[in-house]
Motif scaffolding. Structure first.
Motif, PDB file in Angstrom:
ATOM      1  N   LYS A  74       6.675  14.940  46.130  1.00 18.45           N
ATOM      2  CA  LYS A  74       5.470  15.135  45.328  1.00 18.45           C
ATOM      3  C   LYS A  74       4.242  15.453  46.175  1.00 18.45           C
ATOM      4  O   LYS A  74       3.155  15.594  45.637  1.00 18.45           O
ATOM      5  N   LYS A  86       4.103  20.927  38.368  1.00 13.24           N
ATOM      6  CA  LYS A  86       5.395  20.384  38.794  1.00 13.24           C
ATOM      7  C   LYS A  86       5.223  19.041  39.503  1.00 13.24           C
ATOM      8  O   LYS A  86       6.128  18.578  40.209  1.00 13.24           O
ATOM      9  N   ASP A  87       4.042  18.459  39.362  1.00 11.45           N
ATOM     10  CA  ASP A  87       3.723  17.183  39.990  1.00 11.45           C
ATOM     11  C   ASP A  87       3.841  17.263  41.516  1.00 11.45           C
ATOM     12  O   ASP A  87       4.267  16.300  42.165  1.00 11.45           O
ATOM     13  N   ALA A 135       9.679  11.629  47.585  1.00 14.87           N
ATOM     14  CA  ALA A 135      10.066  12.079  46.244  1.00 14.87           C
ATOM     15  C   ALA A 135       9.697  13.549  46.030  1.00 14.87           C
ATOM     16  O   ALA A 135       9.859  14.081  44.928  1.00 14.87           O
ATOM     17  N   GLU A 144       6.620   6.928  49.643  1.00 23.33           N
ATOM     18  CA  GLU A 144       7.474   7.125  48.461  1.00 23.33           C
ATOM     19  C   GLU A 144       7.197   8.476  47.815  1.00 23.33           C
ATOM     20  O   GLU A 144       8.128   9.208  47.452  1.00 23.33           O
ATOM     21  N   ALA A 145       5.895   8.798  47.678  1.00 25.61           N
ATOM     22  CA  ALA A 145       5.540  10.054  47.007  1.00 25.61           C
ATOM     23  C   ALA A 145       6.015  11.248  47.836  1.00 25.61           C
ATOM     24  O   ALA A 145       6.518  12.226  47.290  1.00 25.61           O
ATOM     25  N   PRO A 171      -2.991  13.389  44.197  1.00 24.66           N
ATOM     26  CA  PRO A 171      -2.327  13.049  42.926  1.00 24.66           C
ATOM     27  C   PRO A 171      -3.077  11.972  42.139  1.00 24.66           C
ATOM     28  O   PRO A 171      -3.833  11.193  42.727  1.00 24.66           O
ATOM     29  N   TRP A 195       1.539  17.764  44.793  1.00 26.10           N
ATOM     30  CA  TRP A 195       0.113  17.683  45.130  1.00 26.10           C
ATOM     31  C   TRP A 195      -0.110  18.017  46.600  1.00 26.10           C
ATOM     32  O   TRP A 195       0.730  17.697  47.450  1.00 26.10           O
TER      33      TRP A 195
END
Lengths: 452, 314
Positions: A284, A200-201, A282, A278-279, A265, A203
């Motif tokens: 992630k 699911k992306d 988002a 940002e990650a 990731p 990490w």
């Protein structure tokens, strides 16, 4: 061209006036314009002296606005004109280098922790001001004192330290019934492995070793966490000598998070300072180390992860948990003709009431550099702020366990430690070879800076 | 027609009495100095002085805020033995020649396509020029987002939409893809310059040559090889020369995409110069980095220029 001169030229072309008449009239026009400019100049002078103030544009924009307003209020009160200039992470040092080399620095500037050491030749001795401010605020915190003071002389006035820590998804940790991590190995690894879902992306851990402040900070901290470091207690290079064994273990762990444990990731080695923000936002990442700007950004945007995030003390290793507390500082330049005004401005913005207003807008980013500020009740208003504060208070300085030196600053500025990690992950070097290569670069920097 | 000097009026045959310069440069030579002086001063102040000063600084130990200390060739000697610098030289060569080679091929293809009978030729010419016209910083920032490992559109397309890859690739963080990615962006940005220059060159080749070749039985490939390529030779040399210089000195693309990382994999000379100047704040050494390969570039330019002049004489 001035429209009156233009009209005169047209009259001359049309033979309506003689050349002598043209010269006479144009001299009058030019003379009157010059006189007008002189009058304007005098009027400007009558408005008071002009100060060039360089401020740091942080990601916490509310704090920037308040600081600018405070400086403007001071200028209005003292009848001083202020010319603002803002610099941020990417262009700050370039501007300082250009200004110092051109002999045209600002009167006063907000610098990072590197400024007092790097621009010392161009900075004014502010020992008395620094001691006065510190005395009235219960004294300077040790890491702040180290950054601004060398051989008893103060080259800067500390202002704040960025708060921060490990930002972690408490909802995911609770879902798996895990405890909040205290050390990287095994706690963070355990949380990361159990909470991540690459399909699911999502990490487990987001921590670059790439050339940026985030990479620099992590690499320096992890060496200390394992009992190693770049410098020994005398300020001599120790990467591949005194601390070889400890540093090898530390760097192996850092690389393993990417290569062996696979909790980071894809693309993490190309990240810059904003990439993990940002990650994380988002959705992630399970956890990432960052300054308070990430927490501020989520709060300011009413982001759904704001309430699901806990800011923990930066995890540690076998030798303890270490972070570098790197204060932002005020630099007052020798070239300024308004030394008293710049000192007055520092006193104004560092006034406790004004700093409190600024601090409250910064969502934990304006950490204390004085003992009194560390005791402010603000830090207890949010458990995450408390974590950020404790992270700052246990902070050490660049160069630890030795003194902070221009060479230690340059190693940071040249991203030597990041390159060391990159040479293993991307360049295929063994950790030992990468350590030795980095050590050689550190020794070279030490040699050059010692000579200077 | 021969003219006997004996028949000319005395004023014309009279030789200058004094002043060698007057004899060589003519009677108005003093006025000539007057006209030339401003431009000479201009060039000296804007080119020669800064260059000379930079050369001097490269021979000094110069730290920001401190006066320079003359150290002779120490900076150059130190750089020669520095592994990080050596890798930057190799990376610069790979980046430059890799980019220029691809741009050359793509440029020829672009010019050939645009000279063929395609519809909306002007439209396609405009579209193909966009990479060249767009500001480099904007393009590079866009590619930074495209290549992003977690949020980038390239991985999104490859993994989620077309399902070509099971997992995203760290385009700017893997040893093999980082350099390839920065080269790809440089090619994308630079090939329209090649194409448009070759297009202009192709239009200058007389149609009669193609017709004559066709009459002699030359096929499309033979016409390309024996008419188009020789006709484009000089333009190709100029364009390759310019592009080599520009690509070698390209800073923005590499700095924005990777800052020379990870681990120095994409560290090229301009980025190293910048890092040495503003990161290390060693200005003397930074200029030495910048000037290190200048003689090599100068020789390359001279050789190519001489080759071109030879070609014109033939």
């Amino acid at each position: 061209m001035d429209r009156r001169l233009h009209a005169l030229a047209e009259q001359l072309d049309a033979h309506l006036i003689s050349r002598r008449e043209f010269l006479r009239r144009s001299a009058i026009v030019t003379g009157s314009a010059a006189a007008g400019l002189h009058v304007l100049g005098s009027m400007a002078h009558a408005q008071g002296p002009k100060l060039r103030v360089w401020l740091f544009k942080s990601y916490v924009t509310a704090g920037n606005d308040i600081l600018a307003k405070q400086v403007e209020a001071w200028a209005a009160e003292r009848k001083v004109q202020v010319e603002f200039d803002w610099a941020t992470f990417g262009d700050r040092e370039q501007k300082f280098v250009a200004a110092v080399e051109a002999g045209n620095p600002p009167d006063i500037a907000e610098m990072n922790y590197q400024g007092p050491m790097r621009y010392r030749p161009a900075l004014r001795d502010v020992t008395k001001l620094a001691k006065d401010l510190a005395a009235a605020r219960g004294g300077m915190l040790p890491f702040a004192e180290r950054v601004v003071q060398l051989d008893g002389q103060y080259s800067g006035i500390p202002r704040l330290v960025f708060g921060g820590g490990l930002h972690i998804r408490k909802d995911l940790v609770a879902e798996k019934g895990l405890k909040m991590p205290k050390v990287y190995d095994p706690d963070v690894l355990d949380v990361a492995r159990k909470c991540q879902d690459p399909s699911k992306d999502l990490w487990g851990f987001g921590q670059t070793l790439n050339r940026c402040d985030d990479g620099n900070g992590f690499m320096q901290n992890i060496l200390w966490d394992y009992g190693g470091g770049t410098w020994d207690k005398d300020g001599k290079p120790a990467l591949a000598t005194t601390f070889l064994k400890q540093n090898l273990a530390a760097i192996q762990f850092a690389v393993d998070t990417i290569q062996k444990h696979k909790v980071q990731p894809p693309g993490v080695m190309s990240w810059t300072d904003v990439s993990n923000n940002e990650a994380y936002m988002a959705g992630k990442l399970v956890c990432t180390n960052n300054g308070a700007s990430l927490y501020y950004a989520m709060g300011a945007k009413n982001h759904p992860l704001y309430d699901k995030t806990q800011v923990l003390l930066t995890p540690g290793g076998p030798a303890g948990a270490f972070v570098a507390s790197n204060p932002y500082t005020w630099g007052l330049f020798k070239a300024s003709k308004h030394a008293e005004l710049t000192e007055d401005l520092v006193r104004w913005v560092e006034d406790e009431k004004r700093f409190e207003e600024y601090m409250k807008a910064c969502s934990g980013q304006a950490g204390p550099v004085y003992k009194v500020r560390a005791e402010h009740p603000y830090w207890k208003t949010n458990p995450n702020y408390e974590g950020m504060l404790q992270n700052i208070l246990r902070g050490v300085w660049i160069g630890y366990p030795g003194p902070i030196t221009p060479a230690a600053i340059e190693v940071q500025a040249q991203y030597i430690l990041c390159d060391m990690g990159g040479r293993i992950v991307v360049g295929g070097l063994s950790p030992e070879a990468a350590l030795k290569e980095a050590h050689k670069r550190v020794e070279e920097i030490h040699r050059i800076r010692s000579r200077a | 027609m021969a003219i006997s000097t004996a028949r000319l009026p005395g004023a014309l045959t009279q030789r200058p009495q004094r002043g060698g310069l007057r004899r060589v440069l003519g009677p108005d030579h003093r006025m000539g100095y007057l006209f030339v002086t401003p431009i000479v001063l201009f060039v000296l102040s804007l080119v020669a002085y800064p260059f000379g000063y930079a050369l001097y600084l490269s021979l000094t130990h110069k730290l920001v805020g401190l006066p320079p200390v003359f150290v002779g060739f120490e900076n150059y000697i130190r750089l020669s033995a520095d592994g990080f610098f050596q890798r930057a030289v190799v990376n610069s060569a790979i980046f430059t020649f890799g980019s220029v080679g691809f741009k050359l091929v793509l440029g020829v293809v672009m010019a050939l396509v645009l000279t063929s009978n395609i519809r909306w030729r002007s439209f396609w010419t405009g579209v193909l020029l966009i990479p060249w016209v767009a500001p480099t910083v904007v393009s590079a920032l866009n590619f930074l987002w495209i290549f992003d490992g977690s949020l980038g559109v390239l991985n999104y397309l490859l993994v989620r939409v077309f399902r070509i890859l099971p997992q995203g690739v760290g385009w700017l963080s893997e040893p093999h893809t980082a350099m390839a990615s920065v080269i790809a962006v440089n090619i994308w940005r630079g090939f329209p310059f090649f194409g448009i220059s070759f297009l202009a060159g192709m239009k200058a080749i007389p149609v009669e040559l193609y017709e004559a070749a066709a009459v002699d039985g030359a096929g499309m490939l033979q016409r390309f090889r024996h008419v188009t390529l020789p006709g484009l030779k000089n333009i190709m040399i100029i364009v390759v020369l310019l592009s080599t210089i520009w690509t070698f000195n390209d800073f923005q693309i590499v700095y924005i995409l990777t800052k020379g990382g990870p681990g120095g994999t994409t560290m090229v000379m301009p980025v190293l110069t910048y890092e040495t100047a503003f990161g290390a704040q060693r200005l003397g050494e930074a200029i030495a980095v910048a000037l290190y390969l200048l003689p090599l570039l100068a020789i390359t330019i001279m050789v190519l220029a001489r080759y071109m002049r030879k070609g014109r004489k033939r």
